[in-house]
Design a protein around this motif. Structure first.
Motif, PDB file in Angstrom:
ATOM      1  N   GLU A   1     -12.374  13.415   8.338  1.00 34.74           N
ATOM      2  CA  GLU A   1     -13.287  12.284   8.497  1.00 34.74           C
ATOM      3  C   GLU A   1     -12.695  11.010   7.899  1.00 34.74           C
ATOM      4  OE1 GLU A   1     -17.818  10.996   7.056  1.00 34.74           O
ATOM      5  OE2 GLU A   1     -17.011  12.980   6.580  1.00 34.74           O
ATOM      6  N   LEU A   2     -12.076  11.117   6.737  1.00 37.68           N
ATOM      7  CA  LEU A   2     -11.479   9.953   6.088  1.00 37.68           C
ATOM      8  C   LEU A   2     -10.277   9.425   6.869  1.00 37.68           C
ATOM      9  CD1 LEU A   2     -11.716  11.251   2.419  1.00 37.68           C
ATOM     10  CD2 LEU A   2     -12.949   9.285   3.347  1.00 37.68           C
ATOM     11  N   LEU A   3      -9.455  10.331   7.394  1.00 39.39           N
ATOM     12  CA  LEU A   3      -8.298   9.904   8.178  1.00 39.39           C
ATOM     13  C   LEU A   3      -8.730   9.167   9.443  1.00 39.39           C
ATOM     14  CD1 LEU A   3      -6.000  13.052   7.862  1.00 39.39           C
ATOM     15  CD2 LEU A   3      -5.549  10.785   6.908  1.00 39.39           C
ATOM     16  N   ALA A   4      -9.820   9.638  10.049  1.00 38.66           N
ATOM     17  CA  ALA A   4     -10.284   9.015  11.280  1.00 38.66           C
ATOM     18  C   ALA A   4     -10.995   7.691  11.035  1.00 38.66           C
ATOM     19  CB  ALA A   4     -11.217   9.969  12.033  1.00 38.66           C
ATOM     20  N   GLY A   5     -11.625   7.543   9.857  1.00 35.55           N
ATOM     21  CA  GLY A   5     -12.471   6.385   9.632  1.00 35.55           C
ATOM     22  C   GLY A   5     -11.899   5.295   8.761  1.00 35.55           C
ATOM     23  N   SER A   6     -10.741   5.539   8.113  1.00 37.11           N
ATOM     24  CA  SER A   6     -10.211   4.544   7.186  1.00 37.11           C
ATOM     25  C   SER A   6      -8.695   4.443   7.300  1.00 37.11           C
ATOM     26  CB  SER A   6     -10.594   4.910   5.740  1.00 37.11           C
ATOM     27  OG  SER A   6      -9.914   4.086   4.816  1.00 37.11           O
ATOM     28  N   GLU A   7      -8.220   3.279   7.726  1.00 38.43           N
ATOM     29  CA  GLU A   7      -6.777   3.052   7.776  1.00 38.43           C
ATOM     30  C   GLU A   7      -6.180   3.056   6.376  1.00 38.43           C
ATOM     31  OE1 GLU A   7      -5.910  -0.509   9.876  1.00 38.43           O
ATOM     32  OE2 GLU A   7      -6.726   0.198  11.804  1.00 38.43           O
ATOM     33  N   GLU A   8      -6.950   2.551   5.404  1.00 36.60           N
ATOM     34  CA  GLU A   8      -6.471   2.533   4.020  1.00 36.60           C
ATOM     35  C   GLU A   8      -6.234   3.953   3.525  1.00 36.60           C
ATOM     36  OE1 GLU A   8      -7.907   0.969  -0.420  1.00 36.60           O
ATOM     37  OE2 GLU A   8      -9.312   1.009   1.272  1.00 36.60           O
ATOM     38  N   PHE A   9      -7.194   4.843   3.766  1.00 34.36           N
ATOM     39  CA  PHE A   9      -7.015   6.230   3.333  1.00 34.36           C
ATOM     40  C   PHE A   9      -5.843   6.880   4.063  1.00 34.36           C
ATOM     41  CE2 PHE A   9      -7.672  10.789   3.693  1.00 34.36           C
ATOM     42  CZ  PHE A   9      -7.887  11.143   2.362  1.00 34.36           C
ATOM     43  N   ALA A  10      -5.726   6.627   5.376  1.00 37.02           N
ATOM     44  CA  ALA A  10      -4.630   7.220   6.140  1.00 37.02           C
ATOM     45  C   ALA A  10      -3.281   6.794   5.580  1.00 37.02           C
ATOM     46  CB  ALA A  10      -4.754   6.825   7.619  1.00 37.02           C
ATOM     47  N   ARG A  11      -3.167   5.531   5.170  1.00 38.71           N
ATOM     48  CA  ARG A  11      -1.917   5.046   4.596  1.00 38.71           C
ATOM     49  C   ARG A  11      -1.627   5.729   3.257  1.00 38.71           C
ATOM     50  NH1 ARG A  11      -3.469   0.426   3.739  1.00 38.71           N
ATOM     51  NH2 ARG A  11      -3.549   0.378   1.473  1.00 38.71           N
ATOM     52  N   LEU A  12      -2.654   5.847   2.407  1.00 35.48           N
ATOM     53  CA  LEU A  12      -2.470   6.493   1.110  1.00 35.48           C
ATOM     54  C   LEU A  12      -2.164   7.980   1.272  1.00 35.48           C
ATOM     55  CD1 LEU A  12      -5.425   4.770  -0.770  1.00 35.48           C
ATOM     56  CD2 LEU A  12      -2.986   4.420  -1.242  1.00 35.48           C
ATOM     57  N   TRP A  13      -2.833   8.611   2.228  1.00 36.70           N
ATOM     58  CA  TRP A  13      -2.610  10.039   2.467  1.00 36.70           C
ATOM     59  C   TRP A  13      -1.182  10.300   2.934  1.00 36.70           C
ATOM     60  CZ3 TRP A  13      -5.524  14.038   1.110  1.00 36.70           C
ATOM     61  CH2 TRP A  13      -5.305  15.295   1.691  1.00 36.70           C
ATOM     62  N   ALA A  14      -0.675   9.403   3.763  1.00 40.39           N
ATOM     63  CA  ALA A  14       0.679   9.564   4.306  1.00 40.39           C
ATOM     64  C   ALA A  14       1.749   9.437   3.231  1.00 40.39           C
ATOM     65  CB  ALA A  14       0.920   8.545   5.411  1.00 40.39           C
ATOM     66  N   ALA A  15       1.411   8.821   2.092  1.00 42.83           N
ATOM     67  CA  ALA A  15       2.391   8.651   1.018  1.00 42.83           C
ATOM     68  C   ALA A  15       2.679   9.956   0.288  1.00 42.83           C
ATOM     69  CB  ALA A  15       1.908   7.597   0.024  1.00 42.83           C
ATOM     70  N   HIS A  16       1.796  10.954   0.406  1.00 40.42           N
ATOM     71  CA  HIS A  16       1.979  12.272  -0.214  1.00 40.42           C
ATOM     72  C   HIS A  16       2.061  12.219  -1.734  1.00 40.42           C
ATOM     73  CE1 HIS A  16       2.570  14.959   3.320  1.00 40.42           C
ATOM     74  NE2 HIS A  16       2.872  13.809   3.909  1.00 40.42           N
ATOM     75  N   ASP A  17       1.480  11.203  -2.355  1.00 33.51           N
ATOM     76  CA  ASP A  17       1.465  11.125  -3.811  1.00 33.51           C
ATOM     77  C   ASP A  17       0.375  12.029  -4.365  1.00 33.51           C
ATOM     78  OD1 ASP A  17       3.513   9.248  -3.857  1.00 33.51           O
ATOM     79  OD2 ASP A  17       2.114   7.561  -3.735  1.00 33.51           O
ATOM     80  N   VAL A  18       0.672  12.692  -5.489  1.00 36.16           N
ATOM     81  CA  VAL A  18      -0.322  13.575  -6.117  1.00 36.16           C
ATOM     82  C   VAL A  18      -0.490  13.287  -7.611  1.00 36.16           C
ATOM     83  CG1 VAL A  18      -0.035  15.468  -4.477  1.00 36.16           C
ATOM     84  CG2 VAL A  18       1.440  15.359  -6.490  1.00 36.16           C
ATOM     85  N   THR A  19       0.199  12.274  -8.126  1.00 41.12           N
ATOM     86  CA  THR A  19       0.098  11.914  -9.540  1.00 41.12           C
ATOM     87  C   THR A  19      -0.755  10.658  -9.677  1.00 41.12           C
ATOM     88  OG1 THR A  19       2.291  12.830  -9.984  1.00 41.12           O
ATOM     89  CG2 THR A  19       1.357  11.351 -11.643  1.00 41.12           C
ATOM     90  N   ALA A  20      -1.818  10.766 -10.466  1.00 41.75           N
ATOM     91  CA  ALA A  20      -2.738   9.638 -10.611  1.00 41.75           C
ATOM     92  C   ALA A  20      -2.866   9.249 -12.081  1.00 41.75           C
ATOM     93  CB  ALA A  20      -4.108  10.001 -10.060  1.00 41.75           C
ATOM     94  N   ALA A  21      -2.766   7.943 -12.355  1.00 42.59           N
ATOM     95  CA  ALA A  21      -2.930   7.452 -13.722  1.00 42.59           C
ATOM     96  C   ALA A  21      -4.425   7.339 -14.041  1.00 42.59           C
ATOM     97  CB  ALA A  21      -2.258   6.095 -13.881  1.00 42.59           C
TER      98      ALA A  21
END
Length: 283
Positions: free
Chosen positions: A202-222
């Motif tokens: 749902e997030l990938l389909a509805g948000s370009e911002e989320f799709a861009r962040l998801w594509a980065a494959h980052d898993v470390t969050a400050a």
């Protein structure tokens, strides 16, 4: 497979669940404590005959899929789910999905913090417990459908009430990046959870911002140590953010506190009195 122990365990778990707990009517002629066998079978999407044979220690070994369905139907904890698998002679795999069951002691802790806004979030950023001050600062979560209590969905897809994205928090961009990273890690831990995969879809389909962040494959969050809420009644409320991990449930307690003597502390005190009322709304 220990058929007798499995049968006794299933019966004991069935008898502890009240029909109202799963949205079923109690009825005037109920002669058994808890659920009936046919009700468990219905909730687990298996036949009543097969479930009855399981409780009579006469059934063949249940599959992993059946065990997962029984665990959901009987509302088993992670430890109980693992025990069920061992009794069935099938070693447990990874949990099928993030736990939404909050320990009673954690819920009690939230309500022992009258001067702090506190919430519990699941591995998918769903708010699954909160205290009164958190509801006053953010939103009356009890009035929301469950899907609207997910902070990732709210951040990327809205609704953005009063034009404010995610309660007007000052770090919304950082939160969006942070939540996408943690959600990707959660998706790896729970690859078979249909609710989590549906949320990501749902997030990938509805948000370009989320799709861009998801594509980065980052898993470390400050971690976020401080943020400001733009509250529609009391104005800006700046708080320190402390996070306590509940490792065995894959949950986090988030506690928001204001600096003593600050205007934000006064704002939180006012909110503790006002609650979820909207003083800016006439009438």
């Amino acid at each position: 497979m220990d058929r007798r122990q499995l049968a006794d365990f299933l019966r004991s778990r069935r008898e502890r669940i009240a029909p109202a707990d799963v949205g079923l009517p109690s009825g005037p002629r109920r002669r058994t404590p808890g659920l009936r066998r046919e009700e468990v079978a219905q909730l687990a999407f298996i036949s009543t005959e097969y479930y009855t044979r399981l409780e009579q220690a006469r059934a063949p070994r249940p599959s992993r899929e059946v065990l997962a369905q029984l665990a959901r139907a009987l509302r088993l904890s992670d430890a109980e789910r693992d025990h069920l698998h061992h009794l069935a002679g099938t070693p447990p795999g990874p949990p099928p999905g993030p736990s939404r069951e909050v320990r009673r002691s954690i819920v009690d802790l939230l309500h022992r913090l009258p001067h702090a806004a506190a919430i519990v979030i699941s591995a998918t950023f769903e708010i699954i417990a909160w205290n009164d001050l958190a509801a006053a600062l953010m939103e009356d979560f009890s009035a929301l459908p469950r899907r609207d209590r997910n902070l990732v969905r709210r951040a990327f897809l809205g609704p953005h009430r009063d034009g404010r994205r995610l309660y007007g928090v000052s770090d919304v961009t950082e939160f969006a990046r942070h939540s996408a990273q943690r959600l990707r890690a959660a998706a790896a831990r729970y690859p078979d959870d249909p609710e989590l995969t549906g949320l990501v879809r749902e997030l990938l389909a509805g948000s370009e911002e989320f799709a861009r962040l998801w594509a980065a494959h980052d898993v470390t969050a400050a971690p976020t140590l401080r943020k400001t809420f733009d509250h529609p009644v009391v104005g800006p409320v700046t708080v320190d953010c402390d996070v306590l991990d509940i490792a065995d449930r894959d949950q986090r307690v988030v506690i928001y506190t204001a600096t003593p003597g600050s205007p934000s502390e006064e704002a939180l005190r006012l909110l503790s009195v006002v609650g979820t009322q909207r003083l800016d709304v006439p009438g």
